[in-house]
Design an enzyme around this catalytic site. Structure first.
Site, PDB file in Angstrom:
ATOM      1  N   ARG A  30       0.809  -1.229   0.000  1.00  9.19           N
ATOM      2  CA  ARG A  30       0.000   0.000   0.000  1.00  9.19           C
ATOM      3  C   ARG A  30       0.835   1.269   0.000  1.00  9.19           C
ATOM      4  NH1 ARG A  30      -2.867  -3.852   1.898  1.00  9.19           N
ATOM      5  NH2 ARG A  30      -0.968  -4.327   3.024  1.00  9.19           N
ATOM      6  N   THR A  31       1.821   1.325   0.874  1.00 13.43           N
ATOM      7  CA  THR A  31       2.515   2.601   1.046  1.00 13.43           C
ATOM      8  C   THR A  31       3.243   2.987  -0.237  1.00 13.43           C
ATOM      9  OG1 THR A  31       2.749   2.090   3.382  1.00 13.43           O
ATOM     10  CG2 THR A  31       4.102   3.878   2.539  1.00 13.43           C
ATOM     11  N   LYS A  73      26.102  -3.704  -1.944  1.00 15.11           N
ATOM     12  CA  LYS A  73      27.562  -3.654  -2.086  1.00 15.11           C
ATOM     13  C   LYS A  73      28.189  -2.920  -0.915  1.00 15.11           C
ATOM     14  CE  LYS A  73      27.071  -2.991  -7.096  1.00 15.11           C
ATOM     15  NZ  LYS A  73      27.356  -2.004  -8.150  1.00 15.11           N
ATOM     16  N   ARG A 112      11.619   3.854   3.177  1.00 16.27           N
ATOM     17  CA  ARG A 112      11.240   2.881   4.210  1.00 16.27           C
ATOM     18  C   ARG A 112      12.471   2.051   4.525  1.00 16.27           C
ATOM     19  NH1 ARG A 112       6.001  -0.972   4.232  1.00 16.27           N
ATOM     20  NH2 ARG A 112       5.149   0.988   4.986  1.00 16.27           N
ATOM     21  N   HIS A 141       5.618   5.987  11.558  1.00 15.01           N
ATOM     22  CA  HIS A 141       5.077   5.845  10.197  1.00 15.01           C
ATOM     23  C   HIS A 141       4.069   6.983  10.008  1.00 15.01           C
ATOM     24  CE1 HIS A 141       3.667   4.267   6.504  1.00 15.01           C
ATOM     25  NE2 HIS A 141       3.488   2.996   6.817  1.00 15.01           N
TER      26      HIS A 141
HETATM   27  C1  NCD Z   1       2.238  -1.008   8.226  1.00 21.93           C
HETATM   28  C2  NCD Z   1       3.748  -0.854   8.313  1.00 21.93           C
HETATM   29  O1  NCD Z   1       4.463  -1.072   7.336  1.00 21.93           O
HETATM   30  O2  NCD Z   1       4.187  -0.454   9.382  1.00 21.93           O
HETATM   31  N1  NCD Z   1       1.784  -1.197   6.928  1.00 21.93           N
HETATM   32  C3  NCD Z   1       1.438  -0.105   6.178  1.00 21.93           C
HETATM   33  O3  NCD Z   1       2.271   0.717   5.835  1.00 21.93           O
HETATM   34  N2  NCD Z   1       0.150   0.087   5.886  1.00 21.93           N
HETATM   35  C4  NCD Z   1       1.690  -2.006   9.179  1.00 21.93           C
HETATM   36  C5  NCD Z   1       2.218  -3.410   9.144  1.00 21.93           C
HETATM   37  O4  NCD Z   1       3.075  -3.755   8.335  1.00 21.93           O
HETATM   38  O5  NCD Z   1       1.763  -4.192   9.974  1.00 21.93           O
END
Ligand code: NCD
Length: 448
Positions: A53-54, A82, A104, A132
């Site tokens: 999703r993100t 590397k 991320r 997040h």
């Molecule tokens: C979350 C995350 O990556 O922290 N997912 C997301 O971005 N919607 C929650 C999760 O992974 O449980």
């Protein structure tokens, strides 16, 4: 004009969050109508951890704004395999390659490192178990649409409160909007102390805390469940805050939202089992106190929300994911200056104390512990003098020290000594043990 990053949800004021929502409303009303707003801009997505999703909602958002996207979907395919440092990667990609970076990373504090080395805005799309913030914007936007307002909601945070970065960012935001937070962790997945300390110290919010797995207890007694409202301005009228809080306990009649999370098993070893994990199902939602509760989840879910709830109008998890596109369109256009925010009243200042760089952060998942090459010194803020507590400027976990030193006099004091109070803020330093201060040439001072 200096660049704006979004590393923590606390980088945005409440008013700015509302401004982002207003821009998102504009985009949501006409999802295909802004295809030239960010034309000629490039967004890079650097994902060192899995995502559906993100990453896709960020990329969809940029495409809908007419911008371009470059990505390394799996950073194992990049030069990080590397041995390239995070700092070098973001310096390069945040040069002529891209105008905004979305990152991320599995290490807590990684996004802050990226922001400090990149010349372009950096958006934190999840840094280890830390924060997040863009998920929180989706969560708050959903709450606002469903409940009509954000002030003073009664919200249950449930599941893995220890490692869920979405929960940490959301808890800060809810606290800032004077919500009443009820924590129902799975056994041994309690909210970390550093998050609780920050909630209490910065936002005067003390969540109502159930022990691990007591979800059923709350469900059974919800119609007789008292909480202590989180109303800072009222508490300050009383000298004995504890007593006044006890007097002010009130019955929760309606829980506004249950925010469920999965066990973040990628972050813990086999010793921590997700036993007796709380689950939401039809029985929970038909219990007294839960009738108006919306069910939220950042996704992905495992079995902590029963599939039978998917058709229930109170289930909002897919809605949260849908709203991620206009929210991220709004955020990108804000950070690229296409929909500038009004200037905040007072930007938040971080007070990093020099002279503490030799101490290590206690969190093994902190970026200062995981990055190689020695280019990233530790940085700390002093949270309190007595007891002496330091907060890592990257991952924000809090640690004590055994000896506290005065750099101007080359003297140290036991950390619990009153003399610690007299050391000038710019001269303070700290040590783990005798060997550490002796190695630096410090001497122990007789204490009072
Ligand atoms: C979350 C995350 O990556 O922290 N997912 C997301 O971005 N919607 C929650 C999760 O992974 O449980």
């Amino acid at each position: 004009m200096s660049k704006r990053d979004l590393i923590s949800i606390n980088d945005l004021t409440n008013d700015e969050i509302e401004q982002v929502f207003a821009v998102a409303d504009e985009f949501a009303a006409d999802m295909r109508g802004f295809g030239s707003l960010c034309r000629a801009h490039i967004m890079a997505t650097l994902f060192y951890e899995p995502s559906t999703r993100t990453r896709l909602s960020f990329e969809s958002a940029m495409h809908r704004l007419g911008g371009n996207v470059i990505t390394v979907a799996n950073m194992r395919d990049s030069s990080s395999s590397k041995g390239e440092s995070l700092a070098d990667t973001v310096r390069v990609v945040g040069g002529n390659y891209a105008d905004v970076l979305v990152i991320r990373h599995p290490a807590a504090g990684a996004a802050r490192v990226a922001a400090s080395f990149a010349d372009v805005p950096v958006i934190n799309a999840g840094d280890g178990g830390h924060e997040h913030p863009t998920q929180t914007l989706c969560d708050l936007y959903t709450l606002k649409k469903q409940k009509g307002h954000l002030e003073g909601l009664d919200v249950v945070l449930c599941g893995d409160l220890k490692y869920s970065r979405t929960v940490h960012s959301l808890a800060y935001a809810l606290a800032r909007f004077s919500a009443n937070i009820i924590c129902i962790p799975a056994p041994s997945f309690e909210m970390p102390d550093y998050v609780l300390e920050k909630l209490a110290g910065e936002f005067r919010c003390e969540p109502e805390r159930f022990q691990g797995g007591e979800f059923d207890a709350l469900v059974e007694q919800a119609d007789a469940f008292y909480i202590t409202p989180n109303r800072p301005h009222q508490l300050s009228l009383f000298t004995d805050a504890a007593e006044s809080r006890a007097q002010k306990r009130r019955l929760i009649k309606n829980i506004d939202a249950v925010y469920m999370t999965r066990a973040q098993s990628e972050r813990f070893g086999s010793c921590e089992e997700a036993a007796a994990y709380p689950r939401v199902n039809e029985a929970v939602l038909s219990s007294p106190g839960f009738q108006d509760a919306i069910v939220m989840h950042p996704l992905p879910r495992r079995d902590e929300i029963a599939y039978e709830l998917d058709r229930d109008p109170r289930s909002m998890y897919f809605q949260q994911a849908q709203l991620g596109v206009p929210i991220r369109m709004a955020l990108i256009s804000v950070l690229l200056g296409q929909r500038p925010l009004k200037r905040p009243a007072a930007p938040r200042a971080r007070v990093v104390v020099p002279g503490l760089g030799h101490l290590r952060c206690g969190n093994e998942a902190c970026i200062t512990r995981t990055e190689q090459g020695g280019y990233l010194p530790s940085e700390f803020e002093v949270v309190s003098r007595l007891p002496f507590r330091l907060r890592c400027a990257y991952c924000e976990t809090v640690r004590p020290a055994t000896f506290v030193g005065d750099r101007s006099r080359m003297k140290v004091f036991p950390a619990e000594s009153n003399d610690v109070m007299a050391i000038a803020g710019t001269e303070i330093t700290a040590f783990e043990d005798v060997a550490a201060y002796e190695a630096e040439g410090y001497e122990l001072e007789r204490t009072t």
